[in-house]
Design a protein around this motif. Structure first.
Motif, mmCIF file in Angstrom:
data_model
loop_
_atom_site.group_PDB
_atom_site.id
_atom_site.type_symbol
_atom_site.label_atom_id
_atom_site.label_comp_id
_atom_site.label_asym_id
_atom_site.label_seq_id
_atom_site.Cartn_x
_atom_site.Cartn_y
_atom_site.Cartn_z
ATOM 1 N N TYR A 86 -1.526 -13.532 -63.504
ATOM 2 C CA TYR A 86 -0.267 -12.884 -62.523
ATOM 3 C C TYR A 86 0.008 -11.716 -63.575
ATOM 4 O O TYR A 86 -0.319 -11.397 -64.758
ATOM 5 C CB TYR A 86 0.779 -13.803 -62.650
ATOM 6 C CG TYR A 86 1.332 -14.543 -64.035
ATOM 7 C CD1 TYR A 86 2.192 -13.596 -64.769
ATOM 8 C CD2 TYR A 86 1.032 -15.475 -64.578
ATOM 9 C CE1 TYR A 86 2.715 -14.043 -65.647
ATOM 10 C CE2 TYR A 86 1.318 -15.889 -65.783
ATOM 11 C CZ TYR A 86 2.414 -15.236 -66.378
ATOM 12 O OH TYR A 86 2.886 -15.796 -67.660
ATOM 13 N N ASN A 87 0.802 -10.917 -62.930
ATOM 14 C CA ASN A 87 1.219 -9.843 -63.530
ATOM 15 C C ASN A 87 2.420 -9.998 -64.005
ATOM 16 O O ASN A 87 3.375 -10.225 -63.583
ATOM 17 C CB ASN A 87 1.347 -8.521 -62.523
ATOM 18 C CG ASN A 87 1.629 -7.209 -62.917
ATOM 19 O OD1 ASN A 87 2.505 -6.899 -63.906
ATOM 20 N ND2 ASN A 87 1.079 -6.206 -62.681
ATOM 21 N N GLU A 88 2.650 -9.941 -65.420
ATOM 22 C CA GLU A 88 3.759 -10.292 -66.142
ATOM 23 C C GLU A 88 4.834 -9.380 -65.746
ATOM 24 O O GLU A 88 6.186 -9.404 -66.275
ATOM 25 C CB GLU A 88 3.703 -10.397 -67.832
ATOM 26 C CG GLU A 88 2.920 -9.250 -68.379
ATOM 27 C CD GLU A 88 1.518 -9.481 -68.413
ATOM 28 O OE1 GLU A 88 0.719 -8.890 -69.556
ATOM 29 O OE2 GLU A 88 0.676 -9.918 -67.642
ATOM 30 N N GLY A 89 4.646 -8.103 -65.387
ATOM 31 C CA GLY A 89 5.922 -7.193 -65.229
ATOM 32 C C GLY A 89 6.848 -7.598 -64.260
ATOM 33 O O GLY A 89 7.873 -7.150 -64.173
ATOM 34 N N GLY A 90 6.361 -8.492 -63.344
ATOM 35 C CA GLY A 90 7.272 -8.857 -62.310
ATOM 36 C C GLY A 90 8.137 -10.075 -62.640
ATOM 37 O O GLY A 90 9.131 -10.261 -61.865
ATOM 38 N N PHE A 91 8.473 -10.287 -63.945
ATOM 39 C CA PHE A 91 9.222 -11.362 -64.338
ATOM 40 C C PHE A 91 10.207 -10.706 -65.382
ATOM 41 O O PHE A 91 10.738 -11.745 -65.982
ATOM 42 C CB PHE A 91 8.377 -12.491 -64.988
ATOM 43 C CG PHE A 91 7.478 -13.191 -64.017
ATOM 44 C CD1 PHE A 91 8.118 -14.252 -63.061
ATOM 45 C CD2 PHE A 91 6.130 -12.698 -63.691
ATOM 46 C CE1 PHE A 91 7.108 -14.707 -62.225
ATOM 47 C CE2 PHE A 91 5.481 -13.527 -62.858
ATOM 48 C CZ PHE A 91 5.794 -14.384 -62.015
ATOM 49 N N LEU A 92 10.109 -9.588 -65.779
ATOM 50 C CA LEU A 92 10.987 -9.135 -66.730
ATOM 51 C C LEU A 92 12.459 -9.199 -66.289
ATOM 52 O O LEU A 92 13.286 -9.568 -67.096
ATOM 53 C CB LEU A 92 10.771 -7.509 -66.939
ATOM 54 C CG LEU A 92 11.559 -6.799 -68.077
ATOM 55 C CD1 LEU A 92 11.355 -7.579 -69.423
ATOM 56 C CD2 LEU A 92 11.070 -5.504 -68.220
ATOM 57 N N ILE A 93 12.640 -8.936 -64.891
ATOM 58 C CA ILE A 93 13.974 -8.929 -64.693
ATOM 59 C C ILE A 93 14.580 -9.988 -64.607
ATOM 60 O O ILE A 93 15.784 -10.500 -64.857
ATOM 61 C CB ILE A 93 14.130 -8.383 -62.970
ATOM 62 C CG1 ILE A 93 13.811 -6.892 -63.061
ATOM 63 C CG2 ILE A 93 15.504 -8.566 -62.260
ATOM 64 C CD1 ILE A 93 13.917 -6.165 -61.591
ATOM 65 N N ASP A 94 13.891 -11.344 -64.223
ATOM 66 C CA ASP A 94 14.269 -12.746 -64.357
ATOM 67 C C ASP A 94 14.567 -13.071 -65.726
ATOM 68 O O ASP A 94 15.672 -13.611 -65.997
ATOM 69 C CB ASP A 94 13.090 -13.664 -63.909
ATOM 70 C CG ASP A 94 12.995 -13.398 -62.450
ATOM 71 O OD1 ASP A 94 14.003 -12.914 -61.665
ATOM 72 O OD2 ASP A 94 11.933 -13.847 -61.754
ATOM 73 N N ALA A 95 13.871 -12.474 -66.660
ATOM 74 C CA ALA A 95 14.234 -12.898 -68.156
ATOM 75 C C ALA A 95 15.473 -12.155 -68.461
ATOM 76 O O ALA A 95 16.232 -12.812 -69.382
ATOM 77 C CB ALA A 95 12.890 -12.530 -68.994
ATOM 78 N N ILE A 96 15.602 -10.824 -68.118
ATOM 79 C CA ILE A 96 17.043 -10.440 -68.557
ATOM 80 C C ILE A 96 18.376 -11.094 -67.949
ATOM 81 O O ILE A 96 19.175 -11.035 -68.602
ATOM 82 C CB ILE A 96 16.941 -8.730 -68.095
ATOM 83 C CG1 ILE A 96 15.747 -8.012 -68.922
ATOM 84 C CG2 ILE A 96 18.074 -8.038 -68.244
ATOM 85 C CD1 ILE A 96 15.799 -6.719 -68.381
ATOM 86 N N GLU A 97 18.183 -11.367 -66.622
ATOM 87 C CA GLU A 97 19.031 -12.228 -65.964
ATOM 88 C C GLU A 97 19.383 -13.434 -66.872
ATOM 89 O O GLU A 97 20.580 -13.892 -66.885
ATOM 90 C CB GLU A 97 18.784 -12.418 -64.668
ATOM 91 C CG GLU A 97 18.738 -11.171 -63.662
ATOM 92 C CD GLU A 97 20.272 -10.604 -63.663
ATOM 93 O OE1 GLU A 97 21.068 -11.366 -63.745
ATOM 94 O OE2 GLU A 97 20.422 -9.257 -63.347
#
Length: 478
Positions: free
Chosen positions: A336-347
């Motif tokens: 998977y592309n890890e860039g799509g989960f950065l926002i979830d980690a910040i939230e």
């Protein structure tokens, strides 16, 4: 069924009896770790996994979970862990035993049940409980802003580091002709079972000696031309297609296949379809490609590393906060592309601390337009250069950029410790659920034995001067 451990069974350091009369060292890391963990709180979460109130009670949580921690720390096999526990009084104290005994309180096959029971979700909940009590939330202090308990929640502070890696599983390097040969041998084993068990008709010919000879000729060859390899794959596909027809005839006649063969049979059929598709279309890629018959859930993960461009295991994302505590944000066998989960980690960071991080340190794959826009809207500084063509005259690296590059190395240190010291470098488990559990446990044990606050915070507060930097660092570690 599970019964909570009575409070009277709590073991103290000086109450732990040894036959030799020797007292345990209170400064030993296992003694200090055993006294620092909130076993009762973790046990309540574990007891919820046993909905039934009948039957034989399960092994106490502290023994089961503590043995899993010992195995990850030592890197020992299941048999070796039982031997170490039987020989080491510090390990037995860590497991909560009342006195030293010369026998492990469980047999080595029980460790498989422990790994199945301690799922990745369960371990990450325990990890979050541990990190909540490990240290108070660190706060960024400087001459302009001093956020406290009653400060404005819109003020950002702290650091979030994000990166992804892969934990390879212990499998043979997959080659198409080798996988097909292994599938052929498994099908021949099934045919032998049907013939020896039911004797329905004359045993069909499988030409196994000829097929084995063809395979060894290719496996031992110093050079493997593309034309010869394609010819070998065609022969292997023909052998598998014939054996599948034989087995289907047994099944149509009403003969039952044992449970141990059913999963393998379905895996081989899927492998045959994938290899046949690639052979007919002259391609080398297919979705959900099988790389191991015994572990069909594994997928090739393209990492682009010099040592191993492609790894075969689970890929997972790690986030590290300003205290150096690691959390697993996502784990999957599929790439998977890890860039799509950065926002979830910040939230999730905001949900824990009440504020957004002041800066996010990540590599280029995380710096998408969507992530940059999100960080800009919430006042978060995302490390890295701006989008677009770089200028002809490269500007000098600023002090903030230098600190970002240096501090981001912290995540590489965590990966290195987890892989080289805590078992994430080569996963030896065979089941999908135990593989995810093993990786999650490596992250948790890494937090248990790491320094609460990383040394890179001295760099983060270096702009306040050496005296202020030391003062802030001491406040963080209490």
């Amino acid at each position: 069924m599970y019964k909570m451990t009575p409070a009277i069974r709590e073991t103290s350091l000086f109450g732990f009896y040894q036959a030799s009369g020797i007292q345990l060292d209170p400064e030993n890391q296992w003694v200090k770790l055993a006294d620092s963990l909130d076993w009762k709180r973790y046990e309540k979460l574990y007891a919820a996994l046993f909905p039934s109130h009948t039957g034989r009670p399960g092994i106490p949580f502290r023994i089961a979970f503590g043995a899993y921690i010992i195995q990850k720390y030592t890197g020992a096999s299941d048999r070796k862990v039982c031997q170490l526990i039987a020989e080491n009084p510090y390990y037995q104290y860590f497991l909560g035993l009342e006195e030293f005994q010369h026998k492990c309180p469980f047999s080595f096959p029980a460790l498989v049940s422990f790994r199945k029971r301690f799922t990745a979700e369960f371990i990450m909940k325990i990890n979050e409980m541990f990190l909540e009590s490990a240290a108070p939330t660190a706060q960024h202090k400087n001459d302009q802003t001093v956020p406290g308990p009653n400060a404005d929640a819109s003020i950002n502070f702290g650091t979030l580091i994000a990166d992804a890696t892969c934990s390879p599983s212990n499998i043979r390097y997959p080659q198409d002709f080798s996988l097909l040969n292994e599938a052929r041998e498994k099908l021949e084993e099934m045919i032998d079972y049907f013939h020896e068990t039911y004797h329905p008709w004359q045993k069909p010919r499988t030409y196994r000696r000829i097929a084995r000879k063809d395979y060894l000729r290719m496996a031992k060859a110093k050079r493997r031309p593309a034309k010869a390899m394609r010819m070998q794959i065609r022969r292997e596909l023909g052998n598998i297609e014939r054996d599948l027809r034989y087995i289907q005839a047994y099944l149509d006649a009403g003969f039952e296949m044992p449970e141990k063969y059913l999963t393998m049979y379905e895996t081989i059929k899927e492998l045959y379809e994938q290899q046949k598709y690639m052979y007919d279309n002259k391609v080398h890629r297919v979705d959900h490609r099988i790389v191991s018959l015994s572990q069909p859930y594994l997928r090739p993960i393209v990492r682009g590393k010099t040592k191993a461009p492609v790894e075969f295991g689970a890929k997972y994302d790690i986030s590290i906060d300003e205290k150096g505590h690691a959390r697993m944000e996502k784990i999957s066998f599929d790439p998977y592309n890890e860039g799509g989960f950065l926002i979830d980690a910040i939230e999730r960071y905001k949900a824990r601390t009440g504020r957004y991080p002041e800066r996010v340190l990540a590599d280029q794959i995380y710096r998408t337009r969507a992530n940059r826009k999100y960080c800009e809207e919430h006042g978060i500084r995302l490390s890295g250069p701006k989008l677009g063509r770089p200028p002809k005259n490269k500007p000098k690296t600023t002090k903030a950029e230098y600190k970002d590059n240096v501090d981001r190395i912290e995540v590489e240190r965590v990966f290195s410790l987890d892989k080289h010291c805590y078992g994430a470098g080569l996963i030896m488990t065979k089941l999908s659920e135990t593989t995810l559990s093993s990786i999650s446990m490596s992250v948790f044990v890494g937090n248990l034995f790491s320094v609460p606050v990383g040394a890179f915070f001295l760099l983060y507060f270096a702009d306040c001067g050496p005296e202020a930097s030391s003062q802030h660092y001491m406040e963080l570690i209490g």
